[in-house]
Design a protein around this motif. Structure first.
Motif, PDB file in Angstrom:
ATOM      1  N   MET A 129       0.834  -1.214   0.000  1.00  0.00           N
ATOM      2  CA  MET A 129       0.000   0.000   0.000  1.00  0.00           C
ATOM      3  C   MET A 129       0.864   1.257   0.000  1.00  0.00           C
ATOM      4  SD  MET A 129      -3.213  -0.467  -0.165  1.00  0.00           S
ATOM      5  CE  MET A 129      -3.854   1.087   0.508  1.00  0.00           C
TER       6      MET A 129
ATOM      7  N   ASN B 240       1.755   5.191   0.674  1.00  0.00           N
ATOM      8  CA  ASN B 240       1.326   6.293   1.533  1.00  0.00           C
ATOM      9  C   ASN B 240       0.881   7.433   0.636  1.00  0.00           C
ATOM     10  OD1 ASN B 240       1.933   5.135   4.087  1.00  0.00           O
ATOM     11  ND2 ASN B 240       4.102   5.528   3.709  1.00  0.00           N
ATOM     12  N   TYR B 241       0.136   8.342   1.251  1.00  0.00           N
ATOM     13  CA  TYR B 241      -0.379   9.482   0.497  1.00  0.00           C
ATOM     14  C   TYR B 241       0.134  10.773   1.110  1.00  0.00           C
ATOM     15  CZ  TYR B 241      -3.610   5.927  -1.215  1.00  0.00           C
ATOM     16  OH  TYR B 241      -4.148   4.792  -1.770  1.00  0.00           O
TER      17      TYR B 241
ATOM     18  N   ASP C  40       4.692   6.038  -3.469  1.00  0.00           N
ATOM     19  CA  ASP C  40       3.700   6.856  -2.761  1.00  0.00           C
ATOM     20  C   ASP C  40       3.078   7.861  -3.724  1.00  0.00           C
ATOM     21  OD1 ASP C  40       4.387   5.520  -0.490  1.00  0.00           O
ATOM     22  OD2 ASP C  40       5.249   7.242   0.570  1.00  0.00           O
TER      23      ASP C  40
ATOM     24  N   GLU D 184      -5.622   7.728   4.040  1.00  0.00           N
ATOM     25  CA  GLU D 184      -6.269   7.091   2.889  1.00  0.00           C
ATOM     26  C   GLU D 184      -7.722   7.553   2.728  1.00  0.00           C
ATOM     27  OE1 GLU D 184      -6.360   2.829   3.023  1.00  0.00           O
ATOM     28  OE2 GLU D 184      -6.810   2.662   0.875  1.00  0.00           O
TER      29      GLU D 184
ATOM     30  N   TRP E 128      -7.642  10.945   1.290  1.00  0.00           N
ATOM     31  CA  TRP E 128      -7.257  10.849  -0.125  1.00  0.00           C
ATOM     32  C   TRP E 128      -8.474  10.499  -0.981  1.00  0.00           C
ATOM     33  CZ3 TRP E 128      -2.790  11.700  -2.924  1.00  0.00           C
ATOM     34  CH2 TRP E 128      -2.764  11.181  -4.216  1.00  0.00           C
ATOM     35  N   ASN E 129      -9.197   9.468  -0.564  1.00  0.00           N
ATOM     36  CA  ASN E 129     -10.352   9.039  -1.346  1.00  0.00           C
ATOM     37  C   ASN E 129     -11.456  10.087  -1.345  1.00  0.00           C
ATOM     38  OD1 ASN E 129      -9.195   6.589  -2.112  1.00  0.00           O
ATOM     39  ND2 ASN E 129      -9.819   5.609  -0.199  1.00  0.00           N
TER      40      ASN E 129
END
Length: 156
Positions: free
Chosen positions: A1, A3-4, A49, A143, A146-147
């Motif tokens: 996964m 990172n953001y 990322d 996350e 972000w979404n």
DNA sequence: GCCAACGTTGGC
DNA sequence: GCCAACGTTGGC
């Protein structure tokens, strides 16, 4: 996964279009001169990322698109260059004080997600960007945040 | 251009 | 370690 992250840039200095026009659509992110931002970039930012590219200090402030980290932190050579605006006499080759990563263009939004809209979304209230007095130029994005922001992109 | 908020510097 | 002074950020 992955990172953001969110990274700020003044489009008059370096915009998302500038990034898209770079060779390989890739550029090094030099000039970070804040310890908190440096530490996150140096210690937590990893290849792969994803990054929201934020336009600051301009007429239309907001998130202009997405980039991705393609090279992890390495010394920022502009700190060693006396002719650079980012020169720092306390940084040396043997003991570099400042770091940078390389990012590659991923996507430009047809319309940016404005700072005003980000501030109006209660789900984003914990994002440092929208908090009073925050000046962090690099910040983590959860996350869920972000979404949520992606869902706010007009026409996406 | 203004100015609030913040980070850094350096004297003590 | 404190804190005043200063410089910078960045929205408005």
């Amino acid at each position: 996964m992955p990172n953001y992250w969110l990274m700020k840039s003044e489009p008059g200095v370096f915009s998302i279009d500038d990034l898209a026009n770079c060779p390989n659509q890739t550029e090094h992110w030099d000039g970070v001169r804040n310890y908190q931002a440096r530490n996150m970039m140096r210690d937590q930012m990893h290849k792969g990322d994803l990054v929201f590219f934020y336009h600051s200090s301009c007429k239309n402030t907001g998130i202009a698109g997405i980039a991705k980290v393609v090279k992890e932190a390495y010394p920022d050579h502009t700190a060693l260059d006396p002719d650079s605006a980012y020169f720092d006499p306390k940084s040396t080759v043997d003991n570099p004080r400042w770091f940078m990563v390389d990012i590659r263009f991923v996507e430009k939004f047809t319309h940016l997600v404005s700072l005003q809209h980000l501030k109006e979304n209660p789900l984003l209230k914990d994002l440092p960007l929208v908090q009073r007095g925050s000046r962090l130029s690099i910040m983590p994005v959860a996350e869920k945040q972000w979404n949520e922001i992606l869902a706010m992109v007009p026409g996406r």
